[in-house]
Design a protein around this motif. Sequence first.
Motif, PDB file in Angstrom:
ATOM      1  N   GLY A 275      31.284  79.056   9.904  1.00 26.83           N
ATOM      2  CA  GLY A 275      30.213  78.656   9.509  1.00 26.83           C
ATOM      3  C   GLY A 275      29.363  79.329  10.553  1.00 26.83           C
ATOM      4  N   HIS A 276      27.890  79.086  10.499  1.00 28.41           N
ATOM      5  CA  HIS A 276      26.778  79.503  11.285  1.00 28.41           C
ATOM      6  C   HIS A 276      26.321  78.995  12.414  1.00 28.41           C
ATOM      7  CE1 HIS A 276      25.692  82.396   7.836  1.00 28.41           C
ATOM      8  NE2 HIS A 276      26.430  81.673   7.196  1.00 28.41           N
ATOM      9  N   TRP A 296      12.758  76.435  22.454  1.00 26.91           N
ATOM     10  CA  TRP A 296      13.911  76.933  21.723  1.00 26.91           C
ATOM     11  C   TRP A 296      14.500  75.964  21.163  1.00 26.91           C
ATOM     12  CZ3 TRP A 296      18.371  74.383  23.403  1.00 26.91           C
ATOM     13  CH2 TRP A 296      17.991  73.747  24.616  1.00 26.91           C
ATOM     14  N   VAL A 297      15.192  76.243  20.280  1.00 25.30           N
ATOM     15  CA  VAL A 297      16.201  75.164  19.374  1.00 25.30           C
ATOM     16  C   VAL A 297      17.451  76.094  19.072  1.00 25.30           C
ATOM     17  CG1 VAL A 297      15.142  75.859  17.203  1.00 25.30           C
ATOM     18  CG2 VAL A 297      16.435  73.869  17.415  1.00 25.30           C
ATOM     19  N   THR A 298      18.514  75.354  19.071  1.00 27.90           N
ATOM     20  CA  THR A 298      20.021  75.939  18.664  1.00 27.90           C
ATOM     21  C   THR A 298      20.497  75.025  17.625  1.00 27.90           C
ATOM     22  OG1 THR A 298      20.847  74.669  20.410  1.00 27.90           O
ATOM     23  CG2 THR A 298      20.443  76.850  20.984  1.00 27.90           C
ATOM     24  N   ASN A 299      21.511  75.639  16.805  1.00 24.58           N
ATOM     25  CA  ASN A 299      21.888  74.945  15.795  1.00 24.58           C
ATOM     26  C   ASN A 299      20.744  74.201  14.899  1.00 24.58           C
ATOM     27  OD1 ASN A 299      23.900  73.879  13.758  1.00 24.58           O
ATOM     28  ND2 ASN A 299      24.617  72.284  15.279  1.00 24.58           N
ATOM     29  N   LEU A 300      19.934  74.980  14.421  1.00 22.12           N
ATOM     30  CA  LEU A 300      18.737  74.519  13.779  1.00 22.12           C
ATOM     31  C   LEU A 300      19.123  73.929  12.453  1.00 22.12           C
ATOM     32  CD1 LEU A 300      15.855  75.003  13.798  1.00 22.12           C
ATOM     33  CD2 LEU A 300      15.869  77.039  12.204  1.00 22.12           C
ATOM     34  N   ARG A 304      27.909  70.668  11.975  1.00 21.85           N
ATOM     35  CA  ARG A 304      28.994  70.280  12.670  1.00 21.85           C
ATOM     36  C   ARG A 304      30.361  70.764  12.464  1.00 21.85           C
ATOM     37  NH1 ARG A 304      26.802  65.502  15.088  1.00 21.85           N
ATOM     38  NH2 ARG A 304      24.545  65.907  15.091  1.00 21.85           N
ATOM     39  N   PRO A 305      30.607  72.031  12.237  1.00 23.31           N
ATOM     40  CA  PRO A 305      31.985  72.457  12.041  1.00 23.31           C
ATOM     41  C   PRO A 305      32.876  72.363  13.195  1.00 23.31           C
ATOM     42  CG  PRO A 305      30.388  74.201  12.306  1.00 23.31           C
ATOM     43  CD  PRO A 305      29.467  73.256  12.298  1.00 23.31           C
ATOM     44  N   LEU A 306      34.184  72.443  12.759  1.00 21.73           N
ATOM     45  CA  LEU A 306      35.066  72.309  13.836  1.00 21.73           C
ATOM     46  C   LEU A 306      35.284  73.788  14.542  1.00 21.73           C
ATOM     47  CD1 LEU A 306      37.495  70.764  15.268  1.00 21.73           C
ATOM     48  CD2 LEU A 306      38.868  71.963  13.290  1.00 21.73           C
ATOM     49  N   THR A 307      34.677  73.846  15.853  1.00 26.58           N
ATOM     50  CA  THR A 307      34.744  75.377  16.533  1.00 26.58           C
ATOM     51  C   THR A 307      36.285  75.778  17.199  1.00 26.58           C
ATOM     52  OG1 THR A 307      33.820  74.077  18.286  1.00 26.58           O
ATOM     53  CG2 THR A 307      32.320  74.959  16.741  1.00 26.58           C
ATOM     54  N   TYR A 308      36.991  74.761  17.634  1.00 17.24           N
ATOM     55  CA  TYR A 308      38.176  74.968  18.257  1.00 17.24           C
ATOM     56  C   TYR A 308      39.014  73.711  18.130  1.00 17.24           C
ATOM     57  CZ  TYR A 308      41.496  77.710  20.923  1.00 17.24           C
ATOM     58  OH  TYR A 308      42.643  78.306  21.386  1.00 17.24           O
ATOM     59  N   ALA A 309      40.477  73.890  18.130  1.00 23.48           N
ATOM     60  CA  ALA A 309      41.385  72.957  17.885  1.00 23.48           C
ATOM     61  C   ALA A 309      42.792  73.374  18.301  1.00 23.48           C
ATOM     62  CB  ALA A 309      41.421  72.228  16.806  1.00 23.48           C
ATOM     63  N   TYR A 310      43.442  72.633  19.065  1.00 26.41           N
ATOM     64  CA  TYR A 310      44.866  73.241  19.503  1.00 26.41           C
ATOM     65  C   TYR A 310      45.900  71.953  19.882  1.00 26.41           C
ATOM     66  CZ  TYR A 310      42.980  72.306  24.128  1.00 26.41           C
ATOM     67  OH  TYR A 310      42.597  71.457  25.444  1.00 26.41           O
ATOM     68  N   SER A 318      43.665  68.325  20.473  1.00 28.70           N
ATOM     69  CA  SER A 318      42.186  68.526  20.942  1.00 28.70           C
ATOM     70  C   SER A 318      41.328  69.224  20.011  1.00 28.70           C
ATOM     71  CB  SER A 318      42.333  69.305  22.339  1.00 28.70           C
ATOM     72  OG  SER A 318      43.092  68.437  23.373  1.00 28.70           O
ATOM     73  N   SER A 319      40.238  68.561  19.855  1.00 29.09           N
ATOM     74  CA  SER A 319      39.497  69.219  18.884  1.00 29.09           C
ATOM     75  C   SER A 319      37.970  69.307  19.345  1.00 29.09           C
ATOM     76  CB  SER A 319      39.231  68.217  17.453  1.00 29.09           C
ATOM     77  OG  SER A 319      40.622  68.270  16.763  1.00 29.09           O
ATOM     78  N   TYR A 320      37.188  70.356  19.131  1.00 24.74           N
ATOM     79  CA  TYR A 320      35.959  70.594  19.598  1.00 24.74           C
ATOM     80  C   TYR A 320      34.861  71.002  18.420  1.00 24.74           C
ATOM     81  CZ  TYR A 320      38.101  70.916  24.126  1.00 24.74           C
ATOM     82  OH  TYR A 320      38.882  70.758  25.112  1.00 24.74           O
ATOM     83  N   TYR A 321      33.752  70.169  18.382  1.00 24.42           N
ATOM     84  CA  TYR A 321      32.905  70.530  17.360  1.00 24.42           C
ATOM     85  C   TYR A 321      31.899  71.042  17.991  1.00 24.42           C
ATOM     86  CZ  TYR A 321      35.987  67.864  14.451  1.00 24.42           C
ATOM     87  OH  TYR A 321      37.215  67.249  13.723  1.00 24.42           O
ATOM     88  N   GLN A 322      31.048  71.747  17.007  1.00 20.65           N
ATOM     89  CA  GLN A 322      29.637  72.608  17.313  1.00 20.65           C
ATOM     90  C   GLN A 322      28.695  71.480  17.657  1.00 20.65           C
ATOM     91  OE1 GLN A 322      27.961  75.950  15.696  1.00 20.65           O
ATOM     92  NE2 GLN A 322      26.604  74.846  14.677  1.00 20.65           N
ATOM     93  N   LYS A 323      28.138  71.720  18.933  1.00 22.37           N
ATOM     94  CA  LYS A 323      27.288  70.900  19.456  1.00 22.37           C
ATOM     95  C   LYS A 323      25.905  70.555  18.522  1.00 22.37           C
ATOM     96  CE  LYS A 323      27.636  72.210  24.286  1.00 22.37           C
ATOM     97  NZ  LYS A 323      26.607  72.857  25.403  1.00 22.37           N
ATOM     98  N   PRO A 324      25.226  69.505  18.399  1.00 22.09           N
ATOM     99  CA  PRO A 324      24.205  68.860  17.285  1.00 22.09           C
ATOM    100  C   PRO A 324      23.065  70.100  17.489  1.00 22.09           C
ATOM    101  CG  PRO A 324      24.708  67.346  18.902  1.00 22.09           C
ATOM    102  CD  PRO A 324      25.641  68.088  19.139  1.00 22.09           C
ATOM    103  N   ARG A 325      22.153  69.806  16.698  1.00 21.14           N
ATOM    104  CA  ARG A 325      20.858  70.625  17.016  1.00 21.14           C
ATOM    105  C   ARG A 325      20.159  70.264  18.427  1.00 21.14           C
ATOM    106  NH1 ARG A 325      17.726  68.063  13.426  1.00 21.14           N
ATOM    107  NH2 ARG A 325      17.981  69.891  11.880  1.00 21.14           N
TER     108      ARG A 325
END
Length: 335
Positions: A275-276, A296-300, A304-310, A318-325
């Motif tokens: 993802g972007h 500023w704005v992030t994740n415009l 919400r893609p899965l960014t890490y999991a293990y 454990s799963s981590y998702y991209q922070k919201p806008r």
Amino acid sequence: TGLYAHAETHVSKRWTLVTGLRYSHDEAAFDGKTIDPTGLLTFAANNFSGPIVPNTVLAALDQSRSSQNVSYRLEPEYHLSDKILLYASVATAYKAGIFYGQPAQVSVDWGYVNPEHVRTTEFGLKSRFFADSLQFNAAVFDTDIRDRQSSLSLWAGPVGTQPLIAGLGNVPRSRIDGVESSIEWRPLTGLEVHLGATYLHARVTESLTNDNGLALFTPVAVGQMLPDAPTFSGTWLVQYEHSVAGGLRAYAQANDHYSGAEHPYLADPTTFGRGHSLGARLGLRNPAERWDTSLWVTNLTDTRPLTYAYAGSEGQQSSYYQKPRSVGVNLTYHF
């Protein structure tokens, strides 16, 4: 302990030879226990049968190991002109052996992980054009890895009867071929463009079926993608800055990072990272008075893609998702 030597020899006006040599001596020790204070974890692992024994020792290890290595670098460089540099390099690298220091349910999960040895061959270009307003760098490389230290997903006991746990082990052989490039361009006064892209073909070249006798969640087969190595990733950033009244400078910036799919561990089919992450910034600064303010704005796009999991060391996922806008304001003053 380490000793390092580096030399750059100017063989001629156009040729330079870069050489390096490093000696390393490393020692690692581990002394630890995992204890089940109530005995309930052991009772549950035994299918809720047998006695409940408090302070059951689940894992124990007291061990020390040492390793030595000599690595080198050999890189001839050719100056095609004062703006263009061509180079080729052969280099080796080494990562010391370690013990897996996370909580463990079985002693073998703490076993010593052998040193990792790497040999990389690279051909590259570094160049500047148009009065140094454009810089272009590119490289193609091939990396052969022996005993790669990799996170693994393991069964804590007989397959299917015990929880999945995290571990660290050696993959006998693996390889990474790739191409990377970057561009920094200032086409107009105040306008900057930064581009970067990487392609990787990172895969296992010799299979692995167990780690210190613990079965892998799924076998590591020849051709399997290495963890944390997306096939393609790229970034871009564009910024424009312009003078306004009273010595103020206004600027606008947009940026994005893209990553292809990747895996957290070998022997773990979980996929994440595709993802972007688009961002933007509008700002006003006064260089003379040393202050800067920006919105500023992030994740415009608010994806919400899965960014890490293990798989955790105690069987949890454990799963981590991209922070919201996110939107914010920065106020900066340089003293």
